[in-house]
Design a protein around this motif. Structure first.
Motif, PDB file in Angstrom:
ATOM      1  N   THR A 123       0.818  -1.213   0.000  1.00 47.63           N
ATOM      2  CA  THR A 123       0.000   0.000   0.000  1.00 47.63           C
ATOM      3  C   THR A 123       0.857   1.272   0.000  1.00 47.63           C
ATOM      4  OG1 THR A 123      -0.180  -0.186   2.397  1.00 47.63           O
ATOM      5  CG2 THR A 123      -2.013  -1.040   1.102  1.00 47.63           C
ATOM      6  N   ALA A 124       2.153   1.112   0.230  1.00 49.03           N
ATOM      7  CA  ALA A 124       3.031   2.295   0.258  1.00 49.03           C
ATOM      8  C   ALA A 124       3.096   2.928  -1.114  1.00 49.03           C
ATOM      9  CB  ALA A 124       4.427   1.893   0.715  1.00 49.03           C
ATOM     10  N   GLY A 125       3.007   4.232  -1.144  1.00 44.27           N
ATOM     11  CA  GLY A 125       3.188   4.930  -2.415  1.00 44.27           C
ATOM     12  C   GLY A 125       4.667   5.104  -2.663  1.00 44.27           C
ATOM     13  N   GLY A 126       5.035   5.515  -3.871  1.00 43.19           N
ATOM     14  CA  GLY A 126       6.445   5.767  -4.161  1.00 43.19           C
ATOM     15  C   GLY A 126       6.620   6.091  -5.618  1.00 43.19           C
ATOM     16  N   ALA A 127       7.590   6.926  -5.899  1.00 45.18           N
ATOM     17  CA  ALA A 127       7.759   7.372  -7.284  1.00 45.18           C
ATOM     18  C   ALA A 127       8.086   6.205  -8.207  1.00 45.18           C
ATOM     19  CB  ALA A 127       8.850   8.417  -7.354  1.00 45.18           C
ATOM     20  N   GLY A 128       8.912   5.339  -7.743  1.00 48.82           N
ATOM     21  CA  GLY A 128       9.416   4.293  -8.625  1.00 48.82           C
ATOM     22  C   GLY A 128       8.512   3.088  -8.788  1.00 48.82           C
ATOM     23  N   HIS A 129       7.674   2.834  -7.801  1.00 51.36           N
ATOM     24  CA  HIS A 129       6.934   1.577  -7.882  1.00 51.36           C
ATOM     25  C   HIS A 129       5.441   1.790  -7.678  1.00 51.36           C
ATOM     26  CE1 HIS A 129       6.748   1.560  -3.488  1.00 51.36           C
ATOM     27  NE2 HIS A 129       8.044   1.758  -3.463  1.00 51.36           N
ATOM     28  N   PRO A 130       4.656   0.843  -8.226  1.00 48.77           N
ATOM     29  CA  PRO A 130       3.200   0.976  -8.127  1.00 48.77           C
ATOM     30  C   PRO A 130       2.712   0.680  -6.714  1.00 48.77           C
ATOM     31  CG  PRO A 130       3.735  -1.149  -9.057  1.00 48.77           C
ATOM     32  CD  PRO A 130       5.034  -0.431  -8.876  1.00 48.77           C
ATOM     33  N   SER A 131       1.557   1.176  -6.430  1.00 53.30           N
ATOM     34  CA  SER A 131       0.934   0.986  -5.133  1.00 53.30           C
ATOM     35  C   SER A 131      -0.320   0.134  -5.302  1.00 53.30           C
ATOM     36  CB  SER A 131       0.597   2.369  -4.581  1.00 53.30           C
ATOM     37  OG  SER A 131       0.241   2.271  -3.255  1.00 53.30           O
ATOM     38  N   PHE A 132      -0.754  -0.495  -4.224  1.00 52.30           N
ATOM     39  CA  PHE A 132      -1.910  -1.391  -4.307  1.00 52.30           C
ATOM     40  C   PHE A 132      -2.930  -1.068  -3.220  1.00 52.30           C
ATOM     41  CE2 PHE A 132      -0.123  -4.551  -7.271  1.00 52.30           C
ATOM     42  CZ  PHE A 132       1.228  -4.234  -7.207  1.00 52.30           C
ATOM     43  N   HIS A 133      -4.212  -1.267  -3.559  1.00 54.58           N
ATOM     44  CA  HIS A 133      -5.266  -1.353  -2.526  1.00 54.58           C
ATOM     45  C   HIS A 133      -5.383  -2.847  -2.251  1.00 54.58           C
ATOM     46  CE1 HIS A 133      -6.289   2.767  -3.431  1.00 54.58           C
ATOM     47  NE2 HIS A 133      -6.945   2.499  -4.546  1.00 54.58           N
ATOM     48  N   VAL A 134      -5.341  -3.233  -0.980  1.00 57.65           N
ATOM     49  CA  VAL A 134      -5.297  -4.661  -0.679  1.00 57.65           C
ATOM     50  C   VAL A 134      -6.549  -5.149   0.031  1.00 57.65           C
ATOM     51  CG1 VAL A 134      -4.002  -6.490   0.492  1.00 57.65           C
ATOM     52  CG2 VAL A 134      -2.776  -4.550  -0.515  1.00 57.65           C
ATOM     53  N   VAL A 135      -7.127  -6.221  -0.504  1.00 56.51           N
ATOM     54  CA  VAL A 135      -8.262  -6.888   0.138  1.00 56.51           C
ATOM     55  C   VAL A 135      -7.827  -8.322   0.433  1.00 56.51           C
ATOM     56  CG1 VAL A 135     -10.667  -7.607  -0.093  1.00 56.51           C
ATOM     57  CG2 VAL A 135      -9.877  -5.481  -1.176  1.00 56.51           C
ATOM     58  N   ALA A 136      -7.855  -8.713   1.697  1.00 53.85           N
ATOM     59  CA  ALA A 136      -7.413 -10.061   2.084  1.00 53.85           C
ATOM     60  C   ALA A 136      -8.478 -10.712   2.963  1.00 53.85           C
ATOM     61  CB  ALA A 136      -6.074  -9.996   2.816  1.00 53.85           C
TER      62      ALA A 136
END
Lengths: 404, 416
Positions: A123-136
């Protein structure tokens, strides 16, 4: 965003005192000399774990931790022919609005706890990598999800359940990640609801369908390549591990897939029995993961205190073996990413996987076992970032949710 | 030689512990209309647990057992030290009675001899009489367990042969409906598995026949398909003649067993310790584990709750605890030792009961053994001696009686 019902685990005091009474009256078996792990879970490990469980292990502390770090909810979902099932799930949205929605599906003897380490990373954002909304979610009959009450809850029903969950949370297009039953279920999900809803799948425990002839018919050239390509050393190692596991480690599978209820009386009534049954798999099932006793006891306690009781969790083996869905996993054109971890016990030949599925991403690791998300969270998340990130083979697969 | 008489005397604190555990029993859920599909039904288990807690009186059954002539004896087994064997030993009034070793299996016990005991030892002008020895396997009832690895068929054979000899029976016959399995340990995903010949009486015959073991009778017919090389006549007959209805039924039951009835076997044979923690600690769990088989493997035997609970209590209160009893599957089932056994030449008798778990067709048995006696029954299952004692005893009397195919097989002990 549709309203969610927050959930906090709150095991009642009388459940805790019952557990303590049972532990105090534990009756242990004998053991042959020098048994090691050959006959099953070693007596010395069990003695140590039971002693800790009785005195020292603090369930309330771990319950608090789970409640604090995992945003949990419950939701009623109706499944055709089964009525309403109240589902327990973890749901964490990234701050990045365009994050990729990912459904993470655990297996047995895992639980929603397997998402805990990858959750903050995904879920962490960041310039280099994509972020996710997580459902578990917790599978029905696991954790605090209600169990199906009627017979015949098959793969197709799990798929319906989880697709409806995602839709109800506002994710009509999403990707999936799963190992163990999570692999089987996300595969059925992809086959049933992809590519309309399920846009891509990632797995750390790929298995091949037993329908070899079907794979040949579907992709004869790729299948021929499988027949002609020699196995790599890693594959040979994996096959040997798999064969050994099939020969000596499948007793639990045989029992759970034929007479889960009979086993269930044991698992529901004996904490030490449940502990031994599960520890047999999580102890050796990892790549030398340094389990602390308290970690083990928390994994087991989730089963012991689960809403439906430990017995219910074994029925998935019965239902999906009867339907053969666990053996004849369906083909799907949905793009698939695979992470290979060396100490996984279920092995699948690479070329056969490539003939069976639309494999767009592969990653070979030098360390890690069956519980990849828990043992190697950074490695797994790294793979997901590369698969879905800019320039990755599944980049932008969810429209409007590139992860950035 | 003097025998050490034995009386069962379960301590009070063991009974108190059982009661506490039963009071705190935690039951699982059950899917709607599960019946027997998923395993032992919840209603049955609840009813049995309630009876066990309240109403079932172990001491009554214990006293009944104590009226049986029971003993213990130390027997040395090479490489395993001394085992203390618990056994029933009843001599017939007829001195020339045939010494018969009765070997039980899992989840049975010495209790399985109780109905046939008075019938076998009875004398008569027209029926042979038997001296009966019925031991508890190591790790069962009040026999001590083997605590070293590798206690296999050869060791069981040595143990029981020595037991018989120590009781003055250098030559004897055996009856076993028996430990051992038709389908050997194999991968869960293999539909055809190599078959084993793991019965203890089979091991006895192979290692100690015909010198000590003169003949064998079984109610658990297990054998491989005849091969042309080993038994050409049976092979040819098998390929020409159709199976009888009973044989087809036996094969169908075998298929069913392979498909859905052998989870317990695969667990016992690979991870006996793991299931052992459950069986030792949970009376409810242990009850369900065994009860499922007591019903599945019998021919509508009208079990009373107290009968069930007595069978189960023997395991619960056993000297070594219930976990020890399942190790035999690991030791013998996983060992492959039975694959290289020499063919037994001694006379064999086979009784076919319709609800046996997996009866082999007659040609299979005839191909592998020197079958001199066969008998087919219309009722009875796996626990033949308990379900159909008269039927089984009649067979033994016919096999060993005057003009029977195994008459006089034990010199000086014709049964008369």
């Amino acid at each position: 965003m549709p309203e969610e019902t927050p959930f906090k685990i709150a095991v009642p005091d009388d459940a805790l005192s019952l557990l303590q009474r049972k532990l105090a009256d534990t009756r242990l078996p004998d053991e042959v000399e020098g048994a090691g792990w050959d006959y099953g879970t070693p007596l010395s490990d069990i003695k140590r774990l039971v002693d800790r469980w009785r005195g020292g292990y603090d369930w309330h502390a771990h319950e608090r931790e789970l409640n604090q770090h995992l945003p949990m909810f419950t939701r009623d979902i109706e499944v055709d022919g089964f009525g309403v099932l109240n589902m327990h799930y973890v749901h964490k949205k990234s701050k990045v609005a365009g994050a990729v929605p990912v459904l993470f599906v655990h297996g047995w003897p895992g639980s929603f706890i397997e998402v805990s380490k990858i959750l903050p990373l995904l879920t962490a954002g960041g310039a280099g990598h994509p972020s996710f909304h997580v459902v578990a979610p917790s599978l029905p009959g696991f954790g605090w999800s209600e169990a199906a009450h009627k017979p015949g809850f098959r793969g197709t029903h799990y798929a319906e359940l989880f697709n409806k969950l995602m839709l109800s949370l506002g994710y009509s297009e999403y990707v999936t990640q799963g190992g163990d039953w999570g692999h089987v279920i996300t595969r059925i999900l992809a086959s049933q609801y992809g590519p309309k809803h399920v846009k891509a799948s990632h797995t750390n425990m790929p298995i091949c369908s037993t329908d070899i002839f079907g794979t040949f018919r579907n992709n004869p050239l790729r299948f021929a390549k499988y027949l002609l390509t020699p196995y790599t050393p890693r594959e040979r190692e994996g096959m040997a591990r798999s064969r050994m596991f099939q020969k000596t480690g499948m007793g639990y599978f045989a029992q759970q897939s034929t007479r889960p209820q009979t086993l269930g009386y044991n698992l529901g009534d004996s904490p030490v029995g449940l502990l031994a049954w599960i520890y047999e798999k999580i102890g050796p099932g990892t790549d030398n993961y340094p389990w602390t006793d308290d970690e083990v006891l928390t994994w087991i306690s989730i089963y012991w205190f689960s809403r439906a009781g430990p017995s219910a969790s074994t029925r998935i083996y019965y239902e999906l073996s009867k339907s053969e869905e666990v053996f004849r996993t369906p083909r799907t054109s949905v793009p698939v990413g695979i992470s290979f971890f060396p100490k996984e016990v279920f092995h699948a030949p690479r070329e056969l996987l490539r003939a069976e599925l639309n494999v767009v991403f592969e990653s070979e690791h030098d360390a890690g076992g069956h519980f990849a998300a828990y043992e190697k969270p950074e490695a797994l998340v790294d793979d997901l970032r590369r698969m879905f990130g800019r320039g990755g083979p599944a980049a932008g697969v969810v429209p409007g949710h590139s992860g950035f | 030689m003097s025998e050490q008489p034995f009386q069962i005397a379960v301590p009070d604190d063991a009974l108190a512990l059982l009661k506490r555990k039963l009071d705190d029993a935690r039951f699982p859920d059950e899917v709607d209309e599960a019946a027997w599909d998923y395993g032992a039904p919840l209603a049955d288990i609840k009813r049995l647990v309630n009876r066990w807690k309240d109403g079932y009186d172990w001491r009554t059954h214990e006293s009944k057992f104590n009226k049986l002539p029971m003993f213990t004896r130390d027997i040395d087994v090479e490489g395993f030290g001394t085992l203390n064997v618990h056994y029933v030993h009843q001599k017939s009034a007829v001195e020339g009675a045939i010494p018969l070793l009765f070997v039980h299996g899992w989840p049975g016990s010495f209790i399985e001899v109780t109905k046939i005991l008075p019938l076998l030892t009875a004398g008569g002008p027209d029926q042979p009489s038997f001296h009966v020895i019925a031991p508890s396997l190591p790790g069962y009832a009040w026999s001590s367990p083997a605590l070293k690895r590798g206690f296999r068929g050869k060791q069981y054979a040595e143990l029981f042969n020595k037991l018989m000899i120590s009781l003055g029976y250098k030559e004897y016959v055996t009856q076993g409906g028996d430990w051992g399995y038709y389908v050997r340990l194999c991968s869960l995903f293999e539909s055809s598995c190599t078959h084993g010949r793991d019965q203890i009486t089979r091991m006895l015959a192979a290692h100690h026949g015909p010198q000590n073991v003169k003949a064998s009778h079984t109610n658990f017919p297990r054998a491989d398909e005849p091969t042309f090389w080993a038994s050409p006549v049976q092979y040819i007959k098998h390929n020409i003649l159709p199976y009888t209805a009973l044989e087809r039924q036996g094969l169908a039951r075998r298929q069913q067993f392979i498909a859905s009835g052998r989870g317990y076997y695969l667990e016992h044979a690979t991870r006996p310790q793991t299931i052992g923690y459950n069986l030792s600690d949970s009376p409810v769990g242990m009850l369900a584990w065994i009860y499922e088989k007591l019903v599945a493997w019998t021919d509508s035997y009208p079990w009373t709750d107290d009968e069930i609970l007595t069978w189960i209590s023997i395991y619960w209160f056993s000297r070594a605890g219930p976990a020890a009893s399942v190790r035999i599957y690991y030791e013998i089932g996983g060992s492959g030792e039975s694959m290289n056994l020499p063919r037994a030449t001694i006379p064999y008798g086979v009784s076919y009961f319709p609800k046996e778990i997996a009866s082999a067709p007659k040609a299979f048995m005839r191909g592998e053994f020197n079958v001199v006696f066969e008998s087919e029954h219309t009722s009875g299952g796996h626990f033949a001696a308990f379900e159909n004692p008269q039927g089984l005893v009649d067979d033994l009397r016919k096999m060993f009686g005057k003009k029977g195919p195994a008459a006089g097989v034990v010199p000086g002990h014709s049964g008369f």
